[in-house]
Design an enzyme around this catalytic site. Sequence first.
Site, PDB file in Angstrom:
ATOM      1  N   PRO A   2      34.382  14.603  31.350  1.00 52.32           N
ATOM      2  CA  PRO A   2      35.105  13.851  30.313  1.00 52.32           C
ATOM      3  C   PRO A   2      36.612  14.056  30.466  1.00 52.32           C
ATOM      4  CG  PRO A   2      33.359  15.197  29.355  1.00 52.32           C
ATOM      5  CD  PRO A   2      33.478  15.589  30.798  1.00 52.32           C
ATOM      6  N   GLU A   3      37.356  12.952  30.466  1.00 53.91           N
ATOM      7  CA  GLU A   3      38.806  13.019  30.575  1.00 53.91           C
ATOM      8  C   GLU A   3      39.403  12.666  29.211  1.00 53.91           C
ATOM      9  OE1 GLU A   3      40.136  10.744  34.006  1.00 53.91           O
ATOM     10  OE2 GLU A   3      38.246  11.102  35.038  1.00 53.91           O
ATOM     11  N   HIS A  92      19.018  23.033  27.087  1.00 49.92           N
ATOM     12  CA  HIS A  92      20.432  22.937  27.450  1.00 49.92           C
ATOM     13  C   HIS A  92      21.357  23.048  26.240  1.00 49.92           C
ATOM     14  CE1 HIS A  92      19.053  21.971  31.407  1.00 49.92           C
ATOM     15  NE2 HIS A  92      18.425  20.903  30.981  1.00 49.92           N
ATOM     16  N   ARG A 112      24.921  21.846  33.184  1.00 50.25           N
ATOM     17  CA  ARG A 112      25.354  22.661  34.327  1.00 50.25           C
ATOM     18  C   ARG A 112      26.106  23.915  33.933  1.00 50.25           C
ATOM     19  NH1 ARG A 112      27.397  18.918  39.096  1.00 50.25           N
ATOM     20  NH2 ARG A 112      27.258  20.916  40.174  1.00 50.25           N
ATOM     21  N   ARG A 153      59.608  16.441  42.176  1.00 48.28           N
ATOM     22  CA  ARG A 153      58.253  16.813  42.587  1.00 48.28           C
ATOM     23  C   ARG A 153      57.889  16.140  43.893  1.00 48.28           C
ATOM     24  NH1 ARG A 153      55.579  19.776  38.555  1.00 48.28           N
ATOM     25  NH2 ARG A 153      56.565  19.444  36.527  1.00 48.28           N
TER      26      ARG A 153
END
Length: 273
Positions: A2-3, A92, A112, A153
Site C-alpha cells: 500500500p502506498e 493471519h 507475509r 540531487r
Amino acid sequence: MPELPEVETIVRCLGCLLLGLEVEAVRVAFRPVIRNRKPSALDRLVGRQIVGLRRRGKMILVDFSGGITAIIHLKMTGQLLFCPAAAPSDKHTHLALAFRGSDHELRYRDVRKFGFILGVRTGDVDLAPELRGLGPEPLTLDLLSFLRRLEGRRGRLKSLLLRQNVIAGVGNIYADEILFQSGLHPLAEVSRLSRRCLERLWSAIQQVLNEAILFKGTTIRDYRDGEGLEGLFQNRLEVYGREGEACTRCGTVIRRIRVSGRSTHFCPRCQRR
Ligand SMILES: [Zn+2]
C-alpha cells in the site's frame, strides 16, 4: 505494498468508524508484529479512546487518549480492518482491538508478516526512527519547495521518486504512473532535468496521487480499505502492470525494465530519454 493513496483511503474510511471508540480488550495472537521489545504503551490501551487517525508517508497513526499513538506500517500484505466481532478470524489476524458497546472490532491482518505496529508517546511520533527520516508529504508540498528539495540531487528519476527521505509515500506503482503522466523516462538523470520537466513532474505527482485517492487506491492483490473493499484505480493504470499492452495515448507497446531492482513500466514513445 500500500502506498500513499491506499493508506490515505484506509485512514479516511476508518476515521469515521473509529473516532471516539473506547478500547475494551486487546487480543494479540502473534506478538512479533509489535515492534516494541519491552512492555510498552500498547499494553495499556484498555480504557483509552481513539482520538485521531492520521497518515504519514505509507504509515497509519492511531492516536489514543492519554497521549499514546500506534504507528502501523502495512508493508507488503498488511490490512487494517474494521469488521463484525463475530466474523471468523483466520490465522493471519495477529492483533485485534475490541471496543466498549460495539459489535465490531479492529483487526490487523498480515499474511507475509513484514508489517509492524509500534507504540510511542504521541508527542514523540516524529522522533520515532520509522518517521524521523521521512521527507515531506507530496500533496502539501508546493512547487517551489519541491524544486528546492530536488536541487543538487543526482540519480535516476525512478529511484529518486521511491526514496522516502526525498518525498514520502510514493512507491513502485505510483512512481511509474507519475513518470508516464509527466512524460519523463524512468532512467532520466535528475540533475539534468530542466525546470520545466521538474514542474511537469510536480504536477503529475499531485494529479496521479489525488486521482488515486479519489478512486480509493489500487488493488492488485492484497490491498483492501478499512472495510475490506477493493480499490478502483487498478482499472485506470496507464503503464504499471501493462507490459506488452498498447499505450493508451500512442499505441506503442509498454515496456518493462528494472531500475534499482524494481520492475518499471513505461511507454518508450511518450517517455523519451
Ligand atoms: Zn505512449
